[in-house]
Scaffold this motif. Structure first.
Motif, PDB file in Angstrom:
ATOM      1  N   GLN A   1       4.619   5.231   8.465  1.00 40.31           N
ATOM      2  CA  GLN A   1       5.581   5.102   9.553  1.00 40.31           C
ATOM      3  C   GLN A   1       5.001   5.604  10.867  1.00 40.31           C
ATOM      4  OE1 GLN A   1       8.440   3.847  10.317  1.00 40.31           O
ATOM      5  NE2 GLN A   1       8.885   2.955   8.325  1.00 40.31           N
TER       6      GLN A   1
ATOM      7  N   ALA B   1       7.334  12.217  -1.085  1.00 39.32           N
ATOM      8  CA  ALA B   1       7.086  11.826   0.313  1.00 39.32           C
ATOM      9  C   ALA B   1       8.337  11.091   0.789  1.00 39.32           C
ATOM     10  CB  ALA B   1       5.841  10.958   0.420  1.00 39.32           C
ATOM     11  N   ARG B   2       8.175   9.932   1.409  1.00 39.05           N
ATOM     12  CA  ARG B   2       9.362   9.172   1.794  1.00 39.05           C
ATOM     13  C   ARG B   2      10.079   8.710   0.530  1.00 39.05           C
ATOM     14  NH1 ARG B   2       9.683   3.548   5.358  1.00 39.05           N
ATOM     15  NH2 ARG B   2      11.954   3.441   5.413  1.00 39.05           N
TER      16      ARG B   2
ATOM     17  N   GLU C   1      12.869   5.582  11.413  1.00 36.62           N
ATOM     18  CA  GLU C   1      11.809   4.573  11.407  1.00 36.62           C
ATOM     19  C   GLU C   1      11.862   3.675  12.640  1.00 36.62           C
ATOM     20  OE1 GLU C   1      12.006   1.939   8.091  1.00 36.62           O
ATOM     21  OE2 GLU C   1      13.950   1.111   8.646  1.00 36.62           O
TER      22      GLU C   1
ATOM     23  N   CYS D   1       6.488  10.112   6.348  1.00 40.98           N
ATOM     24  CA  CYS D   1       5.664   8.985   5.906  1.00 40.98           C
ATOM     25  C   CYS D   1       4.531   8.720   6.895  1.00 40.98           C
ATOM     26  CB  CYS D   1       6.535   7.741   5.755  1.00 40.98           C
ATOM     27  SG  CYS D   1       5.634   6.259   5.271  1.00 40.98           S
TER      28      CYS D   1
ATOM     29  N   ARG E   1       3.289  14.614  10.669  1.00 36.03           N
ATOM     30  CA  ARG E   1       3.766  14.288   9.332  1.00 36.03           C
ATOM     31  C   ARG E   1       4.388  15.529   8.711  1.00 36.03           C
ATOM     32  NH1 ARG E   1       0.729  12.748   3.772  1.00 36.03           N
ATOM     33  NH2 ARG E   1       2.546  11.871   2.719  1.00 36.03           N
TER      34      ARG E   1
ATOM     35  N   SER F   1      15.313   4.363   2.253  1.00 38.69           N
ATOM     36  CA  SER F   1      14.681   5.590   1.746  1.00 38.69           C
ATOM     37  C   SER F   1      15.591   6.343   0.776  1.00 38.69           C
ATOM     38  CB  SER F   1      14.262   6.509   2.903  1.00 38.69           C
ATOM     39  OG  SER F   1      13.381   5.845   3.774  1.00 38.69           O
TER      40      SER F   1
END
Length: 524
Positions: free
Chosen positions: A299, A151-152, A270, A296, A310, A90
């Motif tokens: 994920q 985002a991610r 993750e 994510c 999220r 990431s």
């Protein structure tokens, strides 16, 4: 006339980019035209994979995208490994490449550096687009930065045909703001606060998504009196803290801590096997009752959980800290037990690991507040299992996630470029060094304070031991190492050789040096 290449540099500069890592070629001359203005620093690696790793190291310590310029075809394929490593961990990275002229694309004319469909090759990894209209340069940059930061984080790619680079380009519009990360509904925040405030043995699992949120993580952990298990990419956030557990969930001691928790909050992790099940024994405790926070959405769908939220991990931790009811339980005692037991466990995993860890700690002692960039080598594996670094974002390596060998030298150069004056240590094995030896000369060119610390065990010892354990003949694991003294001299670097002894290493590290140097550890 202002060209696309010149406007590109303007657009990058206004978005906070201050350095380009790249190797010029005939297919990127038009991009380099913009660098003549001097607005951006240019660093020349010795291989395009090194350019990508430099962009990765720069981004890991700053949080800003690292940017690489590479040529069409082999330049981009050489960079793909670095892009894959950035995706796994990431890391925001923007790769801008050339591509052949517009009229040739997809026609198979046999042009220099031609690929059947260059963008399609990259699309398997990340967002990519082909700039065919100069008026689309600004929006293309907006989309790339949104993909990297909205985002991610991860890599993004823009390819520019050679016949577009020198076309006239209008002034770029102001950059579009990157969309803020998603926020949590008040109801979800209240439910999480209630669950954690009523728990008697809360626990936090902190991953790479928290690496820029050390203060928020500390405040929340202290309010909950919750031990914090730090994955490899979160190390350094809580150095020396009573609630910190700088140890891998692959260790049984950490797994026992998880089993004993009555509420688990997973922040920005993750839950990947290289952190949570390194030995692939499938004995990680059931986490289906956890509260999981990740930026994510994909994920969040990959593991069962009691609640999935999220949100940016740092922003969520800050909001949750204000919502929970502070208390005191036995968090520090649980963390201390886990730390002590985890460290002792290293000797049972491999008799050499405790000594390897002592060598890593000697680096920390000799060079406090340094950045240690690791490759895939034995002391890095030991440190990923258990090691408490003293600087946020100061311990990272390619021995997790994608696992690209040869990552260390380029990433160390990128980190040193980003952090002027901060000592950087590249901890690499003799085998990994031969994947990317040229980047040591880049450090010499740039006058960077990088110590290349080479763990020389004369081969791929970790792989040899794995083959032995699998009762497989050991084949291909003894490539002859470089003559390190001669190699250092060829690179123009001061050289020191030490035995595998923490005090000897510490003495070599504290010796003054104005630029890069090479220290060889003769590993036992």
């Amino acid at each position: 006339m202002t060209t696309v290449g010149e406007r590109l540099v303007e657009g990058l500069a206004v978005r906070g980019v201050d350095v380009i890592f790249g190797i010029p070629g005939v297919h990127t001359i038009g991009l380099y035209r913009g660098l003549a203005s001097g607005r951006l620093r240019h660093v020349t690696p010795r291989h395009e994979q090194g350019a990508g790793f430099m962009a990765d190291g720069y981004a890991r310590v700053t949080g800003r995208p690292g940017v690489a310029f590479v040529i069409t075809g082999p330049g981009l394929t050489n960079t793909l490994t670095a892009m894959a490593q950035a995706r796994a961990d990431s890391v925001p990275m923007l790769v801008i490449s050339g591509v052949n002229r517009r009229t040739s694309l997809g026609r198979g004319l046999g042009l220099l550096h031609e690929l059947p469909d260059q963008a399609a090759m990259v699309r398997a990894l990340c967002q990519t687009e082909t700039l065919t209209d100069p008026a689309e340069l600004g929006p293309a940059l907006d989309r790339a930065f949104a993909a990297m930061l909205g985002a991610r984080p991860g890599p993004a790619h823009i390819e520019i045909p050679t016949d577009v680079m020198d076309l006239p380009c209008p002034s770029l519009p102001d950059p579009a703001p990157v969309a803020a990360p998603p926020t949590t509904a008040l109801q979800a925040l209240e439910e999480v606060a209630r669950l954690l405030s009523t728990a008697t043995r809360p626990l936090i699992l902190a991953g790479g998504g928290t690496r820029f949120a050390g203060a928020e993580l500390r405040a929340l952990a202290e309010a909950l009196d919750a031990p914090v298990v730090l994955t490899a990419n979160a190390r350094g956030l809580l150095h020396g803290h009573a609630l910190s557990v700088p140890a891998s969930p692959s260790l049984e001691a950490v797994r026992e801590l998880i089993r004993g928790a009555d509420a688990v909050l997973a922040l920005g992790t993750e839950l990947g096997p290289t952190d949570y099940d390194m030995y692939v024994n499938g004995q990680l405790p059931d986490l289906s009752g956890m509260i999981r926070v990740d930026i994510c959405a994909d994920q969040l769908d990959r593991h069962p959980a009691r609640l999935t939220i999220r949100a940016d991990a740092g922003a969520f931790a800050a909001a949750l800290h204000l919502a929970v009811s502070p208390r005191k339980t036995d968090g520090a005692a649980r963390a201390d037990t886990a730390r002590q037991t985890a460290r002792a466990e290293l000797a049972r995993l491999h008799p050499a690991m405790p000594d390897q860890l002592l060598m890593v700690e000697a680096v920390r002692s000799a060079l406090p507040d340094a950045v240690i960039v690791g490759d895939s080598t034995q002391p890095v594996y030991a440190g990923n299992l258990f090691y408490d670094h003293d600087r946020p974002r100061g311990w990272f390596n390619a021995a997790t996630g994608y696992g690209a060998l040869g990552y260390g030298p380029g990433a160390a150069v990128g980190a040193a470029v980003a952090l002027p004056g901060v000592p950087v240590v590249c901890l690499i094995g003799d085998g990994g060094l031969q994947f990317s030896p040229g980047e040591l000369r880049t450090a010499r060119d740039e006058g960077l304070p990088v110590t290349f610390l080479v763990w020389n065990n004369a081969g791929f010892r970790e792989i040899a031991e794995a083959m032995e354990q699998a009762q497989t003949p050991v084949i291909g694991c003894t490539p002859s190492p470089l003559d390190m003294r001669a190699f250092a001299a060829a690179c123009g670097l001061p050289f020191t050789q030490v035995a595998q002894n923490p005090e000897a290493l510490r003495g070599a590290l504290i010796a003054p040096c104005d630029g890069p140097r090479l220290i060889e550890v003769q590993a036992r």
